[in-house]
Design an enzyme around this catalytic site. Structure first.
Site, short mmCIF file in Angstrom:
data_model
loop_
_atom_site.label_atom_id
_atom_site.label_comp_id
_atom_site.label_asym_id
_atom_site.label_seq_id
_atom_site.Cartn_x
_atom_site.Cartn_y
_atom_site.Cartn_z
N GLY A 190 13.80 74.56 20.56
CA GLY A 190 14.53 76.02 20.23
C GLY A 190 15.62 75.66 19.20
O GLY A 190 15.15 75.81 17.97
N CYS A 191 16.71 75.85 19.65
CA CYS A 191 17.97 75.77 18.67
C CYS A 191 17.68 74.55 17.78
O CYS A 191 18.34 74.74 16.61
CB CYS A 191 19.32 75.95 19.49
SG CYS A 191 19.59 77.08 20.53
N VAL A 192 17.57 73.33 18.42
CA VAL A 192 17.64 72.18 17.67
C VAL A 192 16.38 72.35 16.24
O VAL A 192 16.79 72.13 15.26
CB VAL A 192 17.55 70.93 18.40
CG1 VAL A 192 17.12 69.64 17.58
CG2 VAL A 192 18.66 70.66 19.25
N THR B 284 17.60 75.11 13.78
CA THR B 284 18.62 74.50 12.85
C THR B 284 17.91 73.44 11.90
O THR B 284 18.51 73.56 10.79
CB THR B 284 19.77 73.72 13.82
OG1 THR B 284 20.27 74.66 14.66
CG2 THR B 284 20.86 73.19 12.77
#
Length: 76
Positions: free
Chosen positions: A16-18, A21
């Site tokens: 998700g977030c990783v 990014t």
């Protein structure tokens, strides 16, 4: 302005977030490194699949030891 050309990314969740990014950083021409042992996901299989995808397409997947050694070489 800050002469930043690379990102060392860690955290959760890998899928998700990783991952988001990484894609954003890559899209903005940053050199990307993801610290494998400093990221996590709910399932280990998902974690390793996304790390493999990152390593194949967007940047380098490294260990925390490698990231620390790199940071020691930087002039502050």
């Amino acid at each position: 302005a800050n002469q930043i050309d690379s990102l060392i990314i860690c955290g959760g969740t890998t899928s998700g977030c990783v991952y988001a990014t990484v894609v954003d950083g890559f899209s903005n021409n940053y050199k990307i490194s993801v610290v494998a042992d400093a990221t996590f996901d709910r399932l280990q299989t998902v974690h390793w699949v996304f790390l493999a995808d990152i390593d194949l397409k967007y940047g380098d997947v490294v260990t925390s030891g490698t990231a620390i050694e790199y940071l020691k070489t930087l002039a502050l």
